[in-house]
Design a protein around this motif. Structure first.
Motif, PDB file in Angstrom:
ATOM      1  N   GLY A 145      53.975  12.589  26.967  1.00 38.01           N
ATOM      2  CA  GLY A 145      53.381  13.840  26.483  1.00 38.01           C
ATOM      3  C   GLY A 145      52.644  13.623  25.169  1.00 38.01           C
ATOM      4  N   LEU A 146      53.245  12.811  24.333  1.00 35.79           N
ATOM      5  CA  LEU A 146      52.610  12.487  23.055  1.00 35.79           C
ATOM      6  C   LEU A 146      51.316  11.680  23.268  1.00 35.79           C
ATOM      7  N   ALA A 147      51.374  10.751  24.215  1.00 37.92           N
ATOM      8  CA  ALA A 147      50.164   9.962  24.525  1.00 37.92           C
ATOM      9  C   ALA A 147      49.048  10.892  25.010  1.00 37.92           C
ATOM     10  N   ALA A 148      49.405  11.852  25.850  1.00 38.25           N
ATOM     11  CA  ALA A 148      48.393  12.795  26.352  1.00 38.25           C
ATOM     12  C   ALA A 148      47.783  13.598  25.207  1.00 38.25           C
ATOM     13  N   ALA A 149      48.623  13.923  24.231  1.00 40.24           N
ATOM     14  CA  ALA A 149      48.134  14.714  23.083  1.00 40.24           C
ATOM     15  C   ALA A 149      47.161  13.919  22.225  1.00 40.24           C
ATOM     16  N   LEU A 150      47.170  12.588  22.377  1.00 37.03           N
ATOM     17  CA  LEU A 150      46.295  11.738  21.546  1.00 37.03           C
ATOM     18  C   LEU A 150      44.946  11.448  22.203  1.00 37.03           C
ATOM     19  N   LEU A 151      44.804  11.818  23.481  1.00 39.68           N
ATOM     20  CA  LEU A 151      43.632  11.349  24.233  1.00 39.68           C
ATOM     21  C   LEU A 151      42.301  11.871  23.707  1.00 39.68           C
ATOM     22  N   ASN A 152      42.302  13.047  23.092  1.00 34.88           N
ATOM     23  CA  ASN A 152      41.028  13.562  22.551  1.00 34.88           C
ATOM     24  C   ASN A 152      40.835  13.175  21.080  1.00 34.88           C
ATOM     25  N   ASP A 153      41.602  12.171  20.623  1.00 36.17           N
ATOM     26  CA  ASP A 153      41.530  11.697  19.233  1.00 36.17           C
ATOM     27  C   ASP A 153      41.547  12.870  18.256  1.00 36.17           C
ATOM     28  N   PRO A 154      42.619  13.684  18.316  1.00 39.39           N
ATOM     29  CA  PRO A 154      42.630  14.923  17.541  1.00 39.39           C
ATOM     30  C   PRO A 154      42.812  14.682  16.049  1.00 39.39           C
ATOM     31  N   GLU A 155      42.278  15.619  15.258  1.00 38.68           N
ATOM     32  CA  GLU A 155      42.530  15.581  13.807  1.00 38.68           C
ATOM     33  C   GLU A 155      43.866  16.213  13.484  1.00 38.68           C
ATOM     34  N   LEU A 156      44.280  17.120  14.365  1.00 41.85           N
ATOM     35  CA  LEU A 156      45.502  17.901  14.141  1.00 41.85           C
ATOM     36  C   LEU A 156      46.393  17.774  15.378  1.00 41.85           C
ATOM     37  N   LEU A 157      47.674  17.512  15.129  1.00 41.99           N
ATOM     38  CA  LEU A 157      48.650  17.462  16.225  1.00 41.99           C
ATOM     39  C   LEU A 157      49.670  18.577  16.009  1.00 41.99           C
ATOM     40  N   ILE A 158      49.952  19.330  17.066  1.00 39.00           N
ATOM     41  CA  ILE A 158      50.938  20.402  16.980  1.00 39.00           C
ATOM     42  C   ILE A 158      52.039  20.116  17.998  1.00 39.00           C
ATOM     43  N   PHE A 159      53.251  19.932  17.492  1.00 38.00           N
ATOM     44  CA  PHE A 159      54.390  19.616  18.360  1.00 38.00           C
ATOM     45  C   PHE A 159      55.444  20.714  18.220  1.00 38.00           C
ATOM     46  N   ASP A 160      55.853  21.303  19.339  1.00 31.26           N
ATOM     47  CA  ASP A 160      56.904  22.324  19.289  1.00 31.26           C
ATOM     48  C   ASP A 160      58.237  21.656  19.626  1.00 31.26           C
ATOM     49  N   GLU A 161      59.115  21.550  18.647  1.00 26.73           N
ATOM     50  CA  GLU A 161      60.451  20.965  18.826  1.00 26.73           C
ATOM     51  C   GLU A 161      60.387  19.649  19.617  1.00 26.73           C
ATOM     52  N   PRO A 162      59.710  18.637  19.074  1.00 28.15           N
ATOM     53  CA  PRO A 162      59.432  17.435  19.875  1.00 28.15           C
ATOM     54  C   PRO A 162      60.653  16.623  20.275  1.00 28.15           C
ATOM     55  N   THR A 163      61.789  16.806  19.611  1.00 24.59           N
ATOM     56  CA  THR A 163      62.947  15.970  19.970  1.00 24.59           C
ATOM     57  C   THR A 163      64.046  16.758  20.679  1.00 24.59           C
ATOM     58  N   THR A 164      63.839  18.053  20.868  1.00 21.76           N
ATOM     59  CA  THR A 164      64.895  18.860  21.504  1.00 21.76           C
ATOM     60  C   THR A 164      65.147  18.375  22.931  1.00 21.76           C
ATOM     61  N   GLY A 165      66.414  18.226  23.265  1.00 23.36           N
ATOM     62  CA  GLY A 165      66.786  17.816  24.619  1.00 23.36           C
ATOM     63  C   GLY A 165      66.874  16.311  24.792  1.00 23.36           C
ATOM     64  N   LEU A 166      66.539  15.553  23.744  1.00 24.86           N
ATOM     65  CA  LEU A 166      66.625  14.093  23.857  1.00 24.86           C
ATOM     66  C   LEU A 166      67.937  13.589  23.271  1.00 24.86           C
ATOM     67  N   ASP A 167      68.398  12.446  23.781  1.00 25.31           N
ATOM     68  CA  ASP A 167      69.605  11.862  23.190  1.00 25.31           C
ATOM     69  C   ASP A 167      69.227  11.233  21.831  1.00 25.31           C
ATOM     70  N   PRO A 168      70.218  10.822  21.036  1.00 24.41           N
ATOM     71  CA  PRO A 168      69.906  10.316  19.693  1.00 24.41           C
ATOM     72  C   PRO A 168      68.912   9.159  19.678  1.00 24.41           C
ATOM     73  N   VAL A 169      68.978   8.289  20.691  1.00 22.93           N
ATOM     74  CA  VAL A 169      68.042   7.153  20.724  1.00 22.93           C
ATOM     75  C   VAL A 169      66.620   7.666  20.965  1.00 22.93           C
ATOM     76  N   GLY A 170      66.505   8.590  21.916  1.00 25.57           N
ATOM     77  CA  GLY A 170      65.191   9.175  22.212  1.00 25.57           C
ATOM     78  C   GLY A 170      64.648   9.944  21.020  1.00 25.57           C
ATOM     79  N   GLN A 171      65.527  10.657  20.319  1.00 26.71           N
ATOM     80  CA  GLN A 171      65.098  11.411  19.134  1.00 26.71           C
ATOM     81  C   GLN A 171      64.561  10.470  18.068  1.00 26.71           C
ATOM     82  N   ARG A 172      65.308   9.377  17.858  1.00 25.88           N
ATOM     83  CA  ARG A 172      64.900   8.437  16.814  1.00 25.88           C
ATOM     84  C   ARG A 172      63.545   7.822  17.154  1.00 25.88           C
ATOM     85  N   ALA A 173      63.345   7.507  18.443  1.00 27.70           N
ATOM     86  CA  ALA A 173      62.073   6.887  18.853  1.00 27.70           C
ATOM     87  C   ALA A 173      60.913   7.837  18.577  1.00 27.70           C
TER      88      ALA A 173
END
Ligand code: ATP
Length: 250
Positions: A145-173
């Motif tokens: 999802g993050l890679a998709a958000a980068l495809l238009n080479d944006p100046e601004l990135l907006i993430f809504d709760e990007p780590t919610t639902g991930l385990d601690p390893v996924g959150q850290r990544a």
């Protein structure tokens, strides 16, 4: 009137659901080049605010600008320069990660297709790009999802709760990735979170929202003013029950 130097700006932004006020008179100022945490407890109004910024929800009253564009008049121009990751990225489960990015790139048009490999490298999915999305872990799905958000080479990135639902390893990544993106690209990153620890780890600026109202915003060091973030949060919101269990070692 939008101020230059601000990536996101709102004036008196308000949203009522029926008679329920979800966001009230919000004056948000997000300086360009910052990693900005939009911090609040569950139900504080974060997702509603992001919905209004992105034109997904119509404000009851007030104004919002993204990258200097009034979202009521010039939403599409603003969105062409913005990358978005809302909580559940939707991809085709039977297509691979790379194929899914191709689908997104086709929809975006322009030079988006040329950024697929770079985006896969950035989110460290290049080695798994030919696996089906359906076989990805929750953390890998979020990284795609993050890679998709980068495809238009944006100046601004907006993430809504990007780590919610991930385990601690996924959150850290995801947190590591966001920090790296910020330091290597200088993009403005606006992320909502209910986790103090996360904002402390990733962000240099923050706004605190409580029951739909903004109760503080600015550089994290000034907001906290020598206190730890939890003390600041409790002082600003009166919330004594804030969970800090996500903090390692607590
Ligand atoms: P969370 O972290 O739980 O997602 P949030 O800070 O994003 O919370 P919102 O989802 O914006 O908060 O919700 C703000 C308030 O508006 C809450 O009281 C919520 O119950 C209410 N609300 C949100 N969406 C709707 C809706 N479609 N209809 C009615 N009320 C809603």
């Amino acid at each position: 009137m939008a101020l230059t130097g601000l990536a996101i700006e709102t004036h008196g932004l308000t949203k009522h659901y029926g008679r329920h006020p979800a966001v009230l008179d919000l004056d948000l100022r997000v300086p360009r080049g910052t990693v900005f945490g939009f911090l609040g407890r569950n139900g504080a109004g974060k997702t509603t605010t992001i919905g209004m910024l992105l034109g997904l929800l119509r404000p009851t009253s007030g104004e919002a600008w993204l990258l200097g564009h009034d979202v009521r008049r010039d939403l599409n121009t603003a969105l062409r320069r913005t990358g978005v990751l809302l909580d559940q990225p939707a991809f085709y489960p039977y297509l691979t990660g790379r194929e899914n990015l191709w689908v997104v790139a086709q929809a975006l048009g322009g030079t988006a297709g040329q950024r697929i490999e770079e985006a896969l490298e950035t989110v460290e999915l290049a080695g798994r790009a030919d696996d089906r999305f359906g076989a990805y872990s929750a953390g890998m799905k979020q990284r795609l999802g993050l890679a998709a958000a980068l495809l238009n080479d944006p100046e601004l990135l907006i993430f809504d709760e990007p780590t919610t639902g991930l385990d601690p390893v996924g959150q850290r990544a995801i947190r590591t990735l966001i920090r790296r993106l910020a330091s290597e690209t200088g993009k403005t990153i606006f992320l909502s979170s209910h986790q103090l620890y996360e904002v402390e780890q990733i962000c240099d600026h923050a706004a605190v929202i409580e029951a739909g109202r903004l109760v503080g915003q600015g550089p994290l060091a000034e907001l906290a003013a020598g206190r730890d973030l939890e003390t600041m949060f409790v002082e600003l919101t009166g919330a004594a029950d804030i969970a800090t269990s996500e903090r390692p070692g607590s």
